[in-house]
Design a protein around this motif. Sequence first.
Motif, PDB file in Angstrom:
ATOM      1  N   ARG A  13       0.855  -1.180   0.000  1.00 24.92           N
ATOM      2  CA  ARG A  13       0.000   0.000   0.000  1.00 24.92           C
ATOM      3  C   ARG A  13       0.895   1.235   0.000  1.00 24.92           C
ATOM      4  O   ARG A  13       1.899   1.268   0.711  1.00 24.92           O
ATOM      5  CB  ARG A  13      -0.902  -0.009   1.225  1.00 24.92           C
ATOM      6  N   ALA A  22      -8.072   4.620   6.171  1.00 20.95           N
ATOM      7  CA  ALA A  22      -9.356   4.347   5.515  1.00 20.95           C
ATOM      8  C   ALA A  22      -9.225   4.450   3.999  1.00 20.95           C
ATOM      9  O   ALA A  22      -9.769   3.619   3.262  1.00 20.95           O
ATOM     10  CB  ALA A  22     -10.421   5.318   6.029  1.00 20.95           C
ATOM     11  N   ILE A  59      -6.722   3.866   2.008  1.00 25.40           N
ATOM     12  CA  ILE A  59      -5.995   2.769   1.360  1.00 25.40           C
ATOM     13  C   ILE A  59      -6.422   1.397   1.889  1.00 25.40           C
ATOM     14  O   ILE A  59      -5.806   0.390   1.569  1.00 25.40           O
ATOM     15  CB  ILE A  59      -4.466   2.930   1.510  1.00 25.40           C
ATOM     16  N   ASP A  60      -7.469   1.402   2.706  1.00 28.61           N
ATOM     17  CA  ASP A  60      -8.005   0.148   3.262  1.00 28.61           C
ATOM     18  C   ASP A  60      -6.927  -0.624   4.018  1.00 28.61           C
ATOM     19  O   ASP A  60      -6.730  -1.823   3.807  1.00 28.61           O
ATOM     20  CB  ASP A  60      -8.612  -0.701   2.137  1.00 28.61           C
ATOM     21  N   PRO A  79      -5.539  -2.691   6.830  1.00 32.57           N
ATOM     22  CA  PRO A  79      -6.152  -3.550   7.853  1.00 32.57           C
ATOM     23  C   PRO A  79      -5.772  -3.075   9.260  1.00 32.57           C
ATOM     24  O   PRO A  79      -4.641  -2.670   9.495  1.00 32.57           O
ATOM     25  CB  PRO A  79      -5.568  -4.926   7.583  1.00 32.57           C
ATOM     26  N   ARG A  80      -6.738  -3.144  10.158  1.00 31.07           N
ATOM     27  CA  ARG A  80      -6.482  -2.719  11.544  1.00 31.07           C
ATOM     28  C   ARG A  80      -5.534  -3.692  12.218  1.00 31.07           C
ATOM     29  O   ARG A  80      -5.573  -4.888  11.989  1.00 31.07           O
ATOM     30  CB  ARG A  80      -7.787  -2.656  12.341  1.00 31.07           C
TER      31      ARG A  80
END
Length: 172
Positions: free
Chosen positions: A5, A164, A166-167, A169-170
């Motif tokens: 990302r 948010a 680039i999505d 992951p948490r």
Amino acid sequence: MSRPRVFGIAGWKNSGKTGLAVRLVEEFTRRGYRISTIKHAHHDFDIDKVGADSYRHRQAGAHEVALVSGMRFAIMHELRGDPEPAFEDILARLAPCDLVLIEGYKREPVPKIEARRLQAESREPLAPGDPHIVAIAADHPVEGTSLPVFELDDTSAIADFIAAAIDLPRKE
């Protein structure tokens, strides 16, 4: 290996790009992410010291010089007249990570935030001419845009926005 990302920080000289990049690296690292950065320099730069062994190796004509210690390593690649490598080629050389933050590379087609400061070399907005700018971070009020606008120092909110966008992951 899949492409990492990527999110960029663009702006004119003295717009606050580096300060924002450093704060974002600190924030994402605090959140448990592995972050890499790529900084584009528009001028001749040298990370080596005149007289150092590695400097002497490069001056003698070495194509690449690797400096390695128990703490870090660096590989200096001399272009020697070859064209500057493409962004994707540099990206491919990085070790796997959660996010690559890039500073500079105004023309790369990656999502980016535009940094603006009143003390910047230019106040001409980049956003209207770059469809990849998805937000603005400024030290002054910004009007006439439909993009999200953040206070330049609101690192946590900017990091939330980037995650948010680039999505990302948490991390648990």
